[in-house]
Motif scaffolding. Structure first.
Motif, PDB file in Angstrom:
ATOM      1  N   GLY A   6       0.799  -1.216   0.000  1.00 58.38           N
ATOM      2  CA  GLY A   6       0.000   0.000   0.000  1.00 58.38           C
ATOM      3  C   GLY A   6       0.830   1.263   0.000  1.00 58.38           C
ATOM      4  N   HIS A   7       0.428   2.247   0.825  1.00 57.94           N
ATOM      5  CA  HIS A   7       1.047   3.567   0.844  1.00 57.94           C
ATOM      6  C   HIS A   7       2.475   3.497   1.383  1.00 57.94           C
ATOM      7  CE1 HIS A   7      -2.770   6.077   0.320  1.00 57.94           C
ATOM      8  NE2 HIS A   7      -3.160   4.814   0.234  1.00 57.94           N
ATOM      9  N   ASN A   8       3.255   4.542   1.076  1.00 57.17           N
ATOM     10  CA  ASN A   8       4.664   4.627   1.471  1.00 57.17           C
ATOM     11  C   ASN A   8       5.467   3.444   0.936  1.00 57.17           C
ATOM     12  OD1 ASN A   8       4.137   6.995   2.814  1.00 57.17           O
ATOM     13  ND2 ASN A   8       4.096   6.073   4.851  1.00 57.17           N
ATOM     14  N   ALA A   9       5.088   2.960  -0.248  1.00 57.54           N
ATOM     15  CA  ALA A   9       5.788   1.837  -0.886  1.00 57.54           C
ATOM     16  C   ALA A   9       5.938   0.655   0.071  1.00 57.54           C
ATOM     17  CB  ALA A   9       7.146   2.277  -1.420  1.00 57.54           C
ATOM     18  N   THR A  10       4.906   0.435   0.879  1.00 56.38           N
ATOM     19  CA  THR A  10       4.925  -0.648   1.862  1.00 56.38           C
ATOM     20  C   THR A  10       4.641  -1.993   1.201  1.00 56.38           C
ATOM     21  OG1 THR A  10       4.290   0.738   3.737  1.00 56.38           O
ATOM     22  CG2 THR A  10       3.689  -1.594   3.855  1.00 56.38           C
ATOM     23  N   ILE A  11       5.501  -2.968   1.445  1.00 56.75           N
ATOM     24  CA  ILE A  11       5.259  -4.367   1.081  1.00 56.75           C
ATOM     25  C   ILE A  11       5.572  -5.215   2.310  1.00 56.75           C
ATOM     26  CG2 ILE A  11       5.865  -6.312  -0.389  1.00 56.75           C
ATOM     27  CD1 ILE A  11       6.657  -4.379  -2.565  1.00 56.75           C
ATOM     28  N   ILE A  12       4.606  -6.029   2.724  1.00 56.56           N
ATOM     29  CA  ILE A  12       4.728  -6.874   3.918  1.00 56.56           C
ATOM     30  C   ILE A  12       4.431  -8.315   3.518  1.00 56.56           C
ATOM     31  CG2 ILE A  12       3.822  -7.334   6.223  1.00 56.56           C
ATOM     32  CD1 ILE A  12       2.915  -4.338   6.194  1.00 56.56           C
ATOM     33  N   HIS A  13       5.225  -9.246   4.038  1.00 58.57           N
ATOM     34  CA  HIS A  13       5.025 -10.666   3.762  1.00 58.57           C
ATOM     35  C   HIS A  13       4.700 -11.402   5.059  1.00 58.57           C
ATOM     36  CE1 HIS A  13       6.652 -14.888   2.906  1.00 58.57           C
ATOM     37  NE2 HIS A  13       5.668 -14.724   2.042  1.00 58.57           N
ATOM     38  N   TYR A  14       3.663 -12.256   5.006  1.00 56.95           N
ATOM     39  CA  TYR A  14       3.319 -13.127   6.133  1.00 56.95           C
ATOM     40  C   TYR A  14       3.735 -14.544   5.776  1.00 56.95           C
ATOM     41  CZ  TYR A  14       0.505 -15.947   9.330  1.00 56.95           C
ATOM     42  OH  TYR A  14       0.095 -16.869  10.256  1.00 56.95           O
ATOM     43  N   ASN A  15       4.543 -15.173   6.626  1.00 53.92           N
ATOM     44  CA  ASN A  15       5.083 -16.498   6.303  1.00 53.92           C
ATOM     45  C   ASN A  15       4.523 -17.610   7.181  1.00 53.92           C
ATOM     46  OD1 ASN A  15       6.334 -16.112   8.784  1.00 53.92           O
ATOM     47  ND2 ASN A  15       8.347 -16.835   8.077  1.00 53.92           N
ATOM     48  N   GLY A  16       3.423 -17.343   7.892  1.00 55.25           N
ATOM     49  CA  GLY A  16       2.846 -18.344   8.775  1.00 55.25           C
ATOM     50  C   GLY A  16       3.151 -18.117  10.235  1.00 55.25           C
ATOM     51  N   ARG A  17       4.174 -17.308  10.526  1.00 52.05           N
ATOM     52  CA  ARG A  17       4.533 -17.001  11.903  1.00 52.05           C
ATOM     53  C   ARG A  17       4.706 -15.500  12.134  1.00 52.05           C
ATOM     54  NH1 ARG A  17       3.485 -21.606  12.033  1.00 52.05           N
ATOM     55  NH2 ARG A  17       4.427 -23.330  13.189  1.00 52.05           N
ATOM     56  N   SER A  18       5.292 -14.824  11.166  1.00 55.21           N
ATOM     57  CA  SER A  18       5.669 -13.429  11.396  1.00 55.21           C
ATOM     58  C   SER A  18       5.411 -12.585  10.154  1.00 55.21           C
ATOM     59  CB  SER A  18       7.146 -13.335  11.789  1.00 55.21           C
ATOM     60  OG  SER A  18       7.965 -13.806  10.732  1.00 55.21           O
ATOM     61  N   LEU A  19       5.436 -11.264  10.360  1.00 54.00           N
ATOM     62  CA  LEU A  19       5.317 -10.290   9.286  1.00 54.00           C
ATOM     63  C   LEU A  19       6.691  -9.699   9.000  1.00 54.00           C
ATOM     64  CD1 LEU A  19       2.132  -8.436  10.564  1.00 54.00           C
ATOM     65  CD2 LEU A  19       2.233 -10.068   8.676  1.00 54.00           C
ATOM     66  N   HIS A  20       7.016  -9.588   7.699  1.00 53.16           N
ATOM     67  CA  HIS A  20       8.305  -9.013   7.309  1.00 53.16           C
ATOM     68  C   HIS A  20       8.075  -7.803   6.420  1.00 53.16           C
ATOM     69  CE1 HIS A  20      12.573  -8.816   6.352  1.00 53.16           C
ATOM     70  NE2 HIS A  20      12.227  -8.638   5.086  1.00 53.16           N
ATOM     71  N   PHE A  21       8.733  -6.685   6.752  1.00 56.16           N
ATOM     72  CA  PHE A  21       8.634  -5.432   6.008  1.00 56.16           C
ATOM     73  C   PHE A  21       9.875  -5.298   5.112  1.00 56.16           C
ATOM     74  CE2 PHE A  21       9.606  -0.907   5.621  1.00 56.16           C
ATOM     75  CZ  PHE A  21       8.394  -0.380   5.211  1.00 56.16           C
ATOM     76  N   TYR A  22       9.673  -5.099   3.800  1.00 54.69           N
ATOM     77  CA  TYR A  22      10.798  -5.000   2.860  1.00 54.69           C
ATOM     78  C   TYR A  22      11.238  -3.538   2.773  1.00 54.69           C
ATOM     79  CZ  TYR A  22       9.728  -9.808   1.662  1.00 54.69           C
ATOM     80  OH  TYR A  22       9.514 -11.170   1.729  1.00 54.69           O
TER      81      TYR A  22
END
Length: 373
Positions: free
Chosen positions: A316-332
């Motif tokens: 979404g905004h601020n060029a945010t990309i987040i990945h959910y891997n089954g346990r945690s969220l990762h911000f690129y």
């Protein structure tokens, strides 16, 4: 007098009968939603593209059905001219790009008007089936087929705000249109010649959608003028307002991004990622996402997509990309470092890649992530 003396006896008899009756069953205890058994890697390598020249360019939607079959649409100013398709007119703007490992190729796709003329227009949606794209805008579509091009125009869509619209391919080949004034409709079947409209229980603009079963959906949206928005469940025409109490006065009452796997619903309800079982809706959990990570501002997520319960993306905004891997969220953070205050609007995933499109400073942008494991 004798009847009065019998009252205590009757009361004692009733107490005895109640004591001898079977105890009532305890209330069913719903276990909390557990995370998936397996995890996936957060490790992705990224490549970044700025498409076209300055002038209000934007990529609004992207779709793919293979790593090498990817299309994105919007409005793109070019520094040269191309022939529009299928009319063959010269155009200095494109409304679609085809993304391959070798190149990004611009197209000016013609769509039908009410009087039957075919001309390029800004596109809002793209769907791909067996490698062939369909290009969407409001009441119109243009479809590429092996035998050539075909078009359709619909007279009325009952109140949709034109220019505020989103398109998404359903699980069985239908295409869903949603947007302004709480609109949700479906272009039925693979031919997309008829359409059905559904109640949504809101007049706010719907910006997020997930199909979870036959005539069963979740819709969401954010109201910029108030402190809430929309998060509704719709099944067989019955609308349920989704409300989840997290305690301490915190309630989830809106969803800005939605995606559903076969087993779970993923809804971003800022600042929480809400995850719910589809088979047992009483089982759900949340993950908190802080507004800042390692000095980077996390923007409002507005789109989501994924592969499995343990492999989902939100952007979404601020060029945010987040990945959910089954346990945690990762911000690129490397993506935000490159695109700064860009806004991502849509996500497509393939077995090895993820494609995310949007705009920054009146330029169309594209981020491509490749799995490293």
């Amino acid at each position: 007098m004798n009847s009065m003396k019998c009252i205590p006896c009757i009361a004692l008899a009733l107490l005895f009968l109640l004591a001898c009756s079977e105890p009532s069953s305890p209330p069913e205890v719903i276990p909390p939603l557990e995370p998936p058994e397996d995890t996936t890697s957060h490790a992705y390598s990224w490549e970044f593209h700025i498409v076209g020249v300055w002038g209000g360019s934007v990529l609004r939607a992207v779709a793919a059905d293979a790593d090498s079959s990817v299309w994105a649409v919007g409005y793109i100013q070019l520094d040269s001219t191309i022939l529009s398709i299928p009319t063959g007119r010269e155009s200095s703007t494109a409304n679609a790009i085809r993304i391959t490992p070798e190149a990004i190729v611009p197209y000016a796709i013609g769509v039908p008007s009410k009087n039957g003329q075919i001309a390029p227009a800004e596109l809002y949606g793209i769907t791909v089936e067996r490698g062939y794209p369909t290009f969407w805008v409001t009441r119109r579509w243009t479809k590429m087929l092996p035998e050539g091009w075909t078009h359709a125009f619909f007279e009325d869509l009952n109140g949709l705000i034109i220019g505020r619209e989103f398109f998404e391919r359903g699980r069985e080949g239908d295409v869903y249109l949603y947007g302004g004034r709480g609109f949700l409709g479906r272009f039925d079947g693979p031919s997309h010649k008829t359409h059905t409209q559904f109640p949504t229980g809101t007049a706010r603009t719907i910006t997020a959608f997930a199909e979870v079963g036959p005539d069963e959906f979740y819709v969401g949206g954010w109201d910029h003028d108030t402190t809430n928005g929309t998060f509704h469940h719709i099944k067989a025409g019955v609308v349920t307002d989704m409300q989840r109490d997290l305690g301490n006065g915190v309630r989830l009452n809106h969803a800005t991004a939605l995606w559903a796997s076969r087993e779970r619903l993923f809804a971003f309800c800022p600042p929480y990622l809400y995850i719910q079982s589809l088979r047992q809706p009483q089982r759900w959990d949340t993950l908190f996402l802080p507004p800042e990570i390692a000095g980077m501002n996390v923007g409002l997520p507005v789109c989501a997509n994924g592969r499995e319960d343990n492999d989902a993306f939100i952007a979404g905004h601020n060029a945010t990309i987040i990945h959910y891997n089954g346990r945690s969220l990762h911000f690129y953070d490397e993506v935000q470092a490159y695109f700064g205050h860009g806004v991502f609007e849509d996500i497509a995933v393939t077995p090895r890649k993820v494609y995310i499109v949007g705009s920054r400073n009146n330029r169309a942008i594209l981020a491509i992530g490749t799995r490293r494991d």
